[in-house]
Scaffold this motif. Sequence first.
Motif, PDB file in Angstrom:
ATOM      1  N   VAL A 105       0.836  -1.152   0.136  1.00 24.82           N
ATOM      2  CA  VAL A 105      -0.100   0.094   0.030  1.00 24.82           C
ATOM      3  C   VAL A 105       0.754   1.292   0.130  1.00 24.82           C
ATOM      4  N   ALA A 106       1.014   1.809  -1.198  1.00 27.32           N
ATOM      5  CA  ALA A 106       2.065   3.199  -1.166  1.00 27.32           C
ATOM      6  C   ALA A 106       0.919   4.423  -1.749  1.00 27.32           C
ATOM      7  N   GLY A 107      -0.384   4.424  -1.150  1.00 30.39           N
ATOM      8  CA  GLY A 107      -1.174   5.730  -1.521  1.00 30.39           C
ATOM      9  C   GLY A 107      -0.911   6.663  -0.404  1.00 30.39           C
ATOM     10  N   GLY A 108      -0.330   6.594   0.688  1.00 32.39           N
ATOM     11  CA  GLY A 108      -0.136   7.561   1.679  1.00 32.39           C
ATOM     12  C   GLY A 108       0.384   8.947   1.271  1.00 32.39           C
ATOM     13  N   GLN A 109       0.114   9.940   2.212  1.00 28.29           N
ATOM     14  CA  GLN A 109       0.654  11.062   1.642  1.00 28.29           C
ATOM     15  C   GLN A 109       2.256  11.299   2.210  1.00 28.29           C
ATOM     16  N   GLY A 110       2.577  10.629   3.423  1.00 27.66           N
ATOM     17  CA  GLY A 110       3.742  10.830   3.852  1.00 27.66           C
ATOM     18  C   GLY A 110       4.235  12.121   4.292  1.00 27.66           C
ATOM     19  N   THR A 111       3.169  12.670   5.043  1.00 29.73           N
ATOM     20  CA  THR A 111       3.442  14.063   5.488  1.00 29.73           C
ATOM     21  C   THR A 111       4.509  14.069   6.565  1.00 29.73           C
ATOM     22  N   ARG A 112       4.517  13.142   7.363  1.00 24.09           N
ATOM     23  CA  ARG A 112       5.501  13.560   8.460  1.00 24.09           C
ATOM     24  C   ARG A 112       7.172  13.240   8.049  1.00 24.09           C
ATOM     25  N   LEU A 113       7.171  12.524   7.014  1.00 21.26           N
ATOM     26  CA  LEU A 113       8.593  12.599   6.266  1.00 21.26           C
ATOM     27  C   LEU A 113       9.161  13.721   5.612  1.00 21.26           C
ATOM     28  N   SER A 210      -8.624  13.442  -0.403  1.00 19.87           N
ATOM     29  CA  SER A 210      -7.388  12.902   0.150  1.00 19.87           C
ATOM     30  C   SER A 210      -7.683  11.169  -0.008  1.00 19.87           C
ATOM     31  N   PRO A 211      -6.398  10.293  -0.114  1.00 25.27           N
ATOM     32  CA  PRO A 211      -6.862   8.933  -0.110  1.00 25.27           C
ATOM     33  C   PRO A 211      -7.431   8.522   1.088  1.00 25.27           C
ATOM     34  N   ASP A 212      -8.278   7.494   0.724  1.00 21.73           N
ATOM     35  CA  ASP A 212      -9.167   7.023   1.972  1.00 21.73           C
ATOM     36  C   ASP A 212      -8.494   6.037   2.805  1.00 21.73           C
ATOM     37  N   GLY A 213      -7.260   5.987   3.193  1.00 20.14           N
ATOM     38  CA  GLY A 213      -6.951   5.325   3.903  1.00 20.14           C
ATOM     39  C   GLY A 213      -6.313   3.818   3.492  1.00 20.14           C
ATOM     40  N   HIS A 214      -5.350   3.141   4.362  1.00 25.63           N
ATOM     41  CA  HIS A 214      -4.785   1.743   3.712  1.00 25.63           C
ATOM     42  C   HIS A 214      -5.990   0.840   3.670  1.00 25.63           C
ATOM     43  N   GLY A 215      -7.150   1.159   4.705  1.00 29.03           N
ATOM     44  CA  GLY A 215      -8.389   0.196   4.568  1.00 29.03           C
ATOM     45  C   GLY A 215      -8.949   0.447   3.359  1.00 29.03           C
ATOM     46  N   PHE A 241       2.189  -5.461   2.647  1.00 30.58           N
ATOM     47  CA  PHE A 241       2.997  -4.706   3.489  1.00 30.58           C
ATOM     48  C   PHE A 241       2.932  -3.019   3.237  1.00 30.58           C
ATOM     49  N   GLN A 242       3.392  -2.256   3.970  1.00 35.66           N
ATOM     50  CA  GLN A 242       3.527  -0.759   3.868  1.00 35.66           C
ATOM     51  C   GLN A 242       4.785  -0.361   3.078  1.00 35.66           C
ATOM     52  N   VAL A 243       4.693   0.708   2.656  1.00 37.21           N
ATOM     53  CA  VAL A 243       5.731   1.185   1.646  1.00 37.21           C
ATOM     54  C   VAL A 243       7.013   2.016   2.201  1.00 37.21           C
ATOM     55  N   ASP A 244       6.569   1.984   3.755  1.00 36.46           N
ATOM     56  CA  ASP A 244       7.888   2.647   4.422  1.00 36.46           C
ATOM     57  C   ASP A 244       8.829   1.612   5.395  1.00 36.46           C
ATOM     58  N   ASN A 245       8.776   0.295   5.218  1.00 34.83           N
ATOM     59  CA  ASN A 245       9.402  -0.412   5.809  1.00 34.83           C
ATOM     60  C   ASN A 245      10.342  -1.480   5.109  1.00 34.83           C
ATOM     61  N   PHE A 371     -11.090  11.628   6.434  1.00 34.35           N
ATOM     62  CA  PHE A 371     -11.647  10.514   6.986  1.00 34.35           C
ATOM     63  C   PHE A 371     -10.704   9.419   6.228  1.00 34.35           C
ATOM     64  N   GLU A 372     -10.415   8.419   6.976  1.00 30.68           N
ATOM     65  CA  GLU A 372      -9.610   7.346   6.453  1.00 30.68           C
ATOM     66  C   GLU A 372     -10.122   5.834   6.884  1.00 30.68           C
ATOM     67  N   MET A 373      -9.966   5.046   6.200  1.00 30.82           N
ATOM     68  CA  MET A 373     -10.224   3.472   6.756  1.00 30.82           C
ATOM     69  C   MET A 373      -9.065   2.977   7.185  1.00 30.82           C
ATOM     70  N   VAL A 399      10.201   3.921   8.155  1.00 31.42           N
ATOM     71  CA  VAL A 399      10.729   5.334   7.734  1.00 31.42           C
ATOM     72  C   VAL A 399       9.397   6.325   8.006  1.00 31.42           C
ATOM     73  N   LYS A 400       9.147   6.827   8.983  1.00 29.01           N
ATOM     74  CA  LYS A 400       7.923   7.794   9.247  1.00 29.01           C
ATOM     75  C   LYS A 400       8.323   9.153   9.508  1.00 29.01           C
ATOM     76  N   ASN A 401       9.307   9.283  10.098  1.00 29.00           N
ATOM     77  CA  ASN A 401       9.469  10.862  10.403  1.00 29.00           C
ATOM     78  C   ASN A 401      10.891  11.340   9.876  1.00 29.00           C
TER      79      ASN A 401
HETATM   80  P1  UTP Z   1       0.960   6.152   7.421  1.00 28.77           P
HETATM   81  O1  UTP Z   1      -0.147   5.851   8.361  1.00 28.77           O
HETATM   82  O2  UTP Z   1       2.202   6.267   7.865  1.00 28.77           O
HETATM   83  O3  UTP Z   1       0.373   7.414   6.641  1.00 28.77           O
HETATM   84  O4  UTP Z   1       0.649   4.991   5.980  1.00 28.77           O
HETATM   85  P2  UTP Z   1       1.102   8.172   5.550  1.00 28.77           P
HETATM   86  O5  UTP Z   1       0.051   8.991   4.849  1.00 28.77           O
HETATM   87  O6  UTP Z   1       1.902   7.361   4.373  1.00 28.77           O
HETATM   88  O7  UTP Z   1       2.084   9.200   6.036  1.00 28.77           O
HETATM   89  P3  UTP Z   1       1.676  10.513   7.019  1.00 28.77           P
HETATM   90  O8  UTP Z   1       0.929   9.901   8.286  1.00 28.77           O
HETATM   91  O9  UTP Z   1       1.186  11.513   6.045  1.00 28.77           O
HETATM   92  O10 UTP Z   1       3.185  11.101   7.385  1.00 28.77           O
HETATM   93  C1  UTP Z   1       0.958   3.780   6.536  1.00 28.77           C
HETATM   94  C2  UTP Z   1       0.768   2.948   4.976  1.00 28.77           C
HETATM   95  O11 UTP Z   1      -0.498   3.196   4.354  1.00 28.77           O
HETATM   96  C3  UTP Z   1      -0.254   3.610   3.161  1.00 28.77           C
HETATM   97  C4  UTP Z   1       0.898   4.425   3.162  1.00 28.77           C
HETATM   98  O12 UTP Z   1       1.282   4.506   1.745  1.00 28.77           O
HETATM   99  C5  UTP Z   1       1.850   3.502   4.084  1.00 28.77           C
HETATM  100  O13 UTP Z   1       2.432   2.425   3.233  1.00 28.77           O
HETATM  101  N1  UTP Z   1      -1.542   4.331   3.083  1.00 28.77           N
HETATM  102  C6  UTP Z   1      -1.591   5.241   3.850  1.00 28.77           C
HETATM  103  C7  UTP Z   1      -2.113   4.113   2.023  1.00 28.77           C
HETATM  104  O14 UTP Z   1      -1.622   3.517   0.982  1.00 28.77           O
HETATM  105  N2  UTP Z   1      -3.152   5.143   1.532  1.00 28.77           N
HETATM  106  C8  UTP Z   1      -3.737   5.943   2.664  1.00 28.77           C
HETATM  107  O15 UTP Z   1      -4.686   6.480   2.411  1.00 28.77           O
HETATM  108  C9  UTP Z   1      -2.954   5.944   3.692  1.00 28.77           C
END
Ligand code: UTP
Length: 474
Positions: A105-113, A210-215, A241-245, A371-373, A399-401
């Motif tokens: 799952v690589a749709g997150g915004q990664g704002t903390r990084l 914004s993306p609807d969460g990894h759910g 698995f998640q994209v940050d690990n 809102f996220e799932m 890698v979160k921060n």
């Molecule tokens: P995080 O909870 O770390 O969120 O996602 P994020 O958006 O990547 O980072 P911050 O919180 O803005 O810093 C955990 C995993 O879930 C994926 C992310 O890409 C990461 O692999 N994810 C998260 C999605 O695929 N879609 C989403 O909508 C949210």
Amino acid sequence: MTQSPLIEQFTNAGQGHVFQFFGTLSTEEQESLLAEAAEIDLQEIATLHRTLVAGAEAEHQDFSGLEPAPYIAHPSQVGNSASWDEARQAGEAALRNGSVAAFVVAGGQGTRLGYDKPKGLYPVTPIRQKSLFQVFAEKVRGAENTYETTIPWFIMTSHVNHQDTVDFFESNQHFGLKSEQVHFFRQGRMPAIDTSGKILLSSKSSIAMSPDGHGGSLRALVRSGATQVMEENNIEVLSYFQVDNPLIKVIDPAFIGFHLQNQAGMSSKMIPKAYAEEKVGVFCTQGNKTLVIEYSDLPEDLMHATDEFGQLKFLSGSIAIHVLSRDFIIQMGGGDASAPSLPLHRANKKIPTIDADGNAVSPAEPNGIKFEMFVFDALPFSDHTVTIETQRESDFSPVKNAEGLDSPKTCRDDQMKEFASWLENVGAKVATDNNGVPLNSIEVSPLFGYDANSFATSWSQLANKPDLTESIDL
Ligand code: UTP
């Protein structure tokens, strides 16, 4: 101009401001705004505002009967080696017959990084600065070589990072994978609202989506046709698995084997929490259901409760590593009337928007709600689940921060510690500091070794062993 019925619906729902600049937009902009608006379920937004924001029906989580979820202990702890061997063999058989795919799952915004590209492009390895995506691709290839199989890879992106992600893979020849085995798809998205329930605009012609969460991955897998691809190719399970690990065992035969042996819909890996307040969710049971309680929701007394040996009672930390069966994904994401839907959670965020005159506003404080799932909310819907113990040092260092905990620095150190442990395992002595971090940089390509065993095999065949008093780049 005839008013679009969609605009009328928005106006009737008190969201007419979304189209306040409509008359000033080009035809193209108008079309794109209408297309975005068409993605929104106005009824759902009203309900979310009422229940999660206005608090009228604030959700109270029910903790009655909550118990720690049982888990299969790792053989390095008190686990039964024979049953792990059997599970590994079952997983290897599934890999050999091609019924396993990887899924990130690589749709997150990664704002903390705070990285301005998709997170998967982030350079993460100690010496070669390989990207996260390259590490995963090479781990897939490493497993393919070992099991003489093809392992398809599904990659979930977002609207924002999709094209950059696909371009990155194309310009790097998919890191040695065949382009046909890598399947990209976009996840769904949700609009952000302000505290009064109004949908926020990000410009005169676009909604703050914004993306609807990894759910959201479960329904996106179905909607995008990924489950269809799975069916056509006899893929039974996804290794999630998640994209940050980068430490992740992208393919873990024992984990896959336990999942298959138990005919589970969704399985999970746990690590024992390092301390009571560690910010990871915990695996619990309630009745016959498995669930994850987020760290922020776990009541203090349960967080600190201990058993008769003084060990944390709610010990099982969730690290977002799962195996999902195709049938379960379809059950959850299929969208038919009887399908359960995952709850949405709210998050207060700073959301770039515009003022009443259409001027850009970059808020210094949270001004809206997203809102996220969460994917772990699917667990209670799975009739059978398995939780297995894993070792933090060989599966989890996200890698979160940008700095501090879970940062590029800690992740680099953890990668080198793992490489050093593989070297130690074959009898090579590596000099380390007091924290166990090697004094000289070490990097091991996943194509040389992606775990202790594959490393040992390659090492034994290596004619010229590297000088251990210098940096090691294998
Ligand atoms: P995080 O909870 O770390 O969120 O996602 P994020 O958006 O990547 O980072 P911050 O919180 O803005 O810093 C955990 C995993 O879930 C994926 C992310 O890409 C990461 O692999 N994810 C998260 C999605 O695929 N879609 C989403 O909508 C949210």
